[in-house]
Design a protein around this motif. Sequence first.
Motif, PDB file in Angstrom:
ATOM      1  N   UNK A 180       0.843  -1.194   0.000  1.00  0.00           N
ATOM      2  CA  UNK A 180       0.000   0.000   0.000  1.00  0.00           C
ATOM      3  C   UNK A 180       0.879   1.245   0.000  1.00  0.00           C
ATOM      4  N   UNK A 181       0.527   2.219  -0.840  1.00  0.00           N
ATOM      5  CA  UNK A 181       1.327   3.427  -0.930  1.00  0.00           C
ATOM      6  C   UNK A 181       0.427   4.642  -0.806  1.00  0.00           C
ATOM      7  N   UNK A 182       0.829   5.608   0.044  1.00  0.00           N
ATOM      8  CA  UNK A 182      -0.040   6.783   0.198  1.00  0.00           C
ATOM      9  C   UNK A 182       0.642   8.089  -0.203  1.00  0.00           C
ATOM     10  N   UNK A 183       1.613   8.023  -1.097  1.00  0.00           N
ATOM     11  CA  UNK A 183       2.214   9.257  -1.641  1.00  0.00           C
ATOM     12  C   UNK A 183       1.133   9.990  -2.434  1.00  0.00           C
ATOM     13  N   UNK A 184       0.988  11.315  -2.259  1.00  0.00           N
ATOM     14  CA  UNK A 184      -0.057  12.043  -3.000  1.00  0.00           C
ATOM     15  C   UNK A 184       0.114  11.968  -4.519  1.00  0.00           C
ATOM     16  N   UNK A 185       1.372  11.854  -5.005  1.00  0.00           N
ATOM     17  CA  UNK A 185       1.599  11.812  -6.459  1.00  0.00           C
ATOM     18  C   UNK A 185       0.896  10.625  -7.122  1.00  0.00           C
ATOM     19  N   UNK A 186       0.718   9.527  -6.351  1.00  0.00           N
ATOM     20  CA  UNK A 186       0.092   8.355  -6.958  1.00  0.00           C
ATOM     21  C   UNK A 186      -1.298   8.091  -6.380  1.00  0.00           C
ATOM     22  N   UNK A 187      -1.876   9.115  -5.730  1.00  0.00           N
ATOM     23  CA  UNK A 187      -3.242   8.977  -5.213  1.00  0.00           C
ATOM     24  C   UNK A 187      -3.327   7.835  -4.222  1.00  0.00           C
ATOM     25  N   UNK A 188      -4.337   6.974  -4.368  1.00  0.00           N
ATOM     26  CA  UNK A 188      -4.412   5.799  -3.499  1.00  0.00           C
ATOM     27  C   UNK A 188      -3.907   4.630  -4.338  1.00  0.00           C
ATOM     28  N   UNK A 189      -2.994   3.853  -3.752  1.00  0.00           N
ATOM     29  CA  UNK A 189      -2.317   2.798  -4.513  1.00  0.00           C
ATOM     30  C   UNK A 189      -2.291   1.519  -3.704  1.00  0.00           C
ATOM     31  N   UNK A 190      -2.938   0.475  -4.222  1.00  0.00           N
ATOM     32  CA  UNK A 190      -3.012  -0.810  -3.529  1.00  0.00           C
ATOM     33  C   UNK A 190      -2.683  -1.927  -4.492  1.00  0.00           C
ATOM     34  N   UNK A 191      -1.638  -2.683  -4.161  1.00  0.00           N
ATOM     35  CA  UNK A 191      -1.262  -3.821  -4.989  1.00  0.00           C
ATOM     36  C   UNK A 191      -1.270  -5.015  -4.059  1.00  0.00           C
ATOM     37  N   UNK A 192      -2.224  -5.941  -4.229  1.00  0.00           N
ATOM     38  CA  UNK A 192      -2.316  -7.024  -3.260  1.00  0.00           C
ATOM     39  C   UNK A 192      -3.000  -8.254  -3.783  1.00  0.00           C
ATOM     40  N   UNK A 193      -2.895  -9.329  -2.992  1.00  0.00           N
ATOM     41  CA  UNK A 193      -3.533 -10.574  -3.382  1.00  0.00           C
ATOM     42  C   UNK A 193      -2.692 -11.751  -2.955  1.00  0.00           C
ATOM     43  N   UNK A 194      -2.816 -12.865  -3.691  1.00  0.00           N
ATOM     44  CA  UNK A 194      -2.078 -14.069  -3.303  1.00  0.00           C
ATOM     45  C   UNK A 194      -1.812 -14.963  -4.495  1.00  0.00           C
ATOM     46  N   UNK A 195      -0.795 -15.829  -4.314  1.00  0.00           N
ATOM     47  CA  UNK A 195      -0.503 -16.873  -5.297  1.00  0.00           C
ATOM     48  C   UNK A 195      -0.425 -18.197  -4.553  1.00  0.00           C
ATOM     49  N   UNK A 196      -0.820 -19.289  -5.218  1.00  0.00           N
ATOM     50  CA  UNK A 196      -0.792 -20.613  -4.590  1.00  0.00           C
ATOM     51  C   UNK A 196      -0.012 -21.597  -5.434  1.00  0.00           C
ATOM     52  N   UNK A 197       0.657 -22.540  -4.772  1.00  0.00           N
ATOM     53  CA  UNK A 197       1.409 -23.574  -5.492  1.00  0.00           C
ATOM     54  C   UNK A 197       1.280 -24.891  -4.731  1.00  0.00           C
ATOM     55  N   UNK A 198       1.527 -26.010  -5.447  1.00  0.00           N
ATOM     56  CA  UNK A 198       1.477 -27.317  -4.783  1.00  0.00           C
ATOM     57  C   UNK A 198       2.754 -28.083  -5.070  1.00  0.00           C
TER      58      UNK A 198
ATOM     59  N   UNK B 201      -4.023 -17.865  -8.583  1.00  0.00           N
ATOM     60  CA  UNK B 201      -4.042 -16.849  -7.533  1.00  0.00           C
ATOM     61  C   UNK B 201      -5.004 -15.732  -7.862  1.00  0.00           C
ATOM     62  N   UNK B 202      -4.889 -14.622  -7.149  1.00  0.00           N
ATOM     63  CA  UNK B 202      -5.725 -13.438  -7.400  1.00  0.00           C
ATOM     64  C   UNK B 202      -4.925 -12.239  -6.950  1.00  0.00           C
ATOM     65  N   UNK B 203      -4.339 -11.512  -7.916  1.00  0.00           N
ATOM     66  CA  UNK B 203      -3.530 -10.341  -7.601  1.00  0.00           C
ATOM     67  C   UNK B 203      -4.166  -9.147  -8.296  1.00  0.00           C
ATOM     68  N   UNK B 204      -4.377  -8.039  -7.589  1.00  0.00           N
ATOM     69  CA  UNK B 204      -4.997  -6.882  -8.221  1.00  0.00           C
ATOM     70  C   UNK B 204      -4.301  -5.583  -7.860  1.00  0.00           C
ATOM     71  N   UNK B 205      -4.179  -4.725  -8.878  1.00  0.00           N
ATOM     72  CA  UNK B 205      -3.715  -3.362  -8.681  1.00  0.00           C
ATOM     73  C   UNK B 205      -4.955  -2.485  -8.684  1.00  0.00           C
ATOM     74  N   UNK B 206      -5.134  -1.736  -7.598  1.00  0.00           N
ATOM     75  CA  UNK B 206      -6.250  -0.790  -7.531  1.00  0.00           C
ATOM     76  C   UNK B 206      -5.647   0.560  -7.206  1.00  0.00           C
TER      77      UNK B 206
END
Lengths: 281, 285
Positions: A180-198, B201-206
């Motif tokens: 999560x990034x809260x620098x004003x230049x990039x507004x609200x910025x959220x990069x998140x989620x998950x990856x799975x492997x077996x 998976x499920x990865x998103x940029x918002x």
Amino acid sequence: MNGQQLDCALDLMRRLPPQEIEKNLSDLIDLVPDLCEDLLASVDQPLKIAKDRKSNKDYLLCDYNRDGDSYRSPWSNEYDPPIEDGSIPSDKIRKFEQEANFAFDLYREQYFEGGISSCYFWDQDNGGFAGAILIKKTGDSGNKMFKGSWDSIHVVEIQEKGAGRNAHYKLISTVMLWLHNSRPESGSFDLGGSLSRQAEKDAPVTDMSSHIVNIGQMIEKMENNIRGTLDTIYFGKTATIMNETRSLVDLKGRAKMDQINKQMADALTARQQAQSKATPQ
Amino acid sequence: MSGLDEISEEERVRIASDFIMAAPPGEFKEVVNDVRILLGDDRLLTRASSVFYDYATEQFTSVKVDGVDCLVTKPGSVDNAKRFVDPTTNKVFTYNFLKNEASEVEDAERDMSVETWREAVQSALKAYLDEVYPAHVSAVYATMNKDNVDLTICLEDHKYNPSNFWNGKWKSKWDVSFPTAGGFGKVTGAMRVQVHYYEDGNVQLLTSKQVDDSIQLSSPVEGAANIVEFIKAAETAYQLAINENYSTMSNTTFKALRRNLPITHALIDWHKLHSFHVGKDIMNR
């Protein structure tokens, strides 16, 4: 109908923004209450932290140490809030669980240099046993505007074979990464989620300690692998896709450059072919 | 977890609407299908269907109208939200949300009092869009309100690749308000990017950013150039900032969460690690 509904629920959870996992899972369970237990078992959520009041140590919460609305601490082996006949592992597995917690605590320190880890093991009906190894780390690397969080959820099944001299291991790992990034230049910025492997493997066993070694090696290799993939997908792939919707380079200028490059390449090839023909054999 | 009460039909409709509204770009049909099966009652899906309009207009969904890509938006909504107008081709159409199809296409009426301004901005904008958006679809709407011109620019550029489990979209909305005779104009911008990657998976940029400022406009041609220059600067700065985040977070935030390898630069010796504990145990007896 339930099988199809579970498939749709899982498909939905793979599409909806992972930043809203908790709200979405809660709404989903409200919508299809019959699927509650299945959903809680199959949908990974960011790990929550609780404190064991006896030892004053933190532990992580997940579906594997949950019984009803209570959670079992890996330190005291007791449920909070306390319940009658809460599900606990057999003495043999509990002793193993304590060894695993110690070992993965050291693993966590070596790779994460902080954070919290918890291991939960349980007996399986087929005579084998299984476990969940969890790790959580948050950080802002000194810059309050840049926040990151890592959740590891490794679930392993162990089946001893060959009169206890061998074992078969099945591992399903999910890593959740939140940035999560809260620098004003990039507004609200959220990069998140998950990856799975077996992964699956067979390995020799001499005593219960061998399982610590075998599971440890398997998880270390798996986590290193997933870390690399997270790097590629998060910072490579999603950035590439974003830059394909809008270009920082003048498209017309780039098309012209591509054309010039191609002309030069064609000219070079033609000259090389002409030279090889002219060379005396 | 135990003794769950059945929720009301109203709540079921609310949940269905929330899920549909949150569908990532390019995945509307798949999410509606999932919700339909989970709801298990098409009557309730019909009750939730006003969300289709909210979703399409929020996303600036594009649809082919007589072979030309046009946007479905709130500013373009006419006839009590039953039809949509595209200001570029000046066509009005009915939109089928579930099929993503336009029908009953007719020529629209033009508001000639603002057309000079609107057309000037549309023309200047197209040159800019061609420069940086590989597959842009846009619409420039204009209304006259008591000697005041209100312009709204909607634009989107998406790339969908579901067979490779990813979709992405850039979306901007720019509102410019100024006196017809020229002078100071207010500019408000809302830019948004969403990327979804979902292989194993499920990865998103918002990410989204708001801009509020003012610019000078004197005549349609000069004013249009100023507006487009402003938009170009703001959108470029935002995209650069996003890329900077990627670079910084990959090199610092991510690395600070988990090392590549322990400080020894080697994998852990699990035999040694485990015997350390056993040894400690024996020593403690």
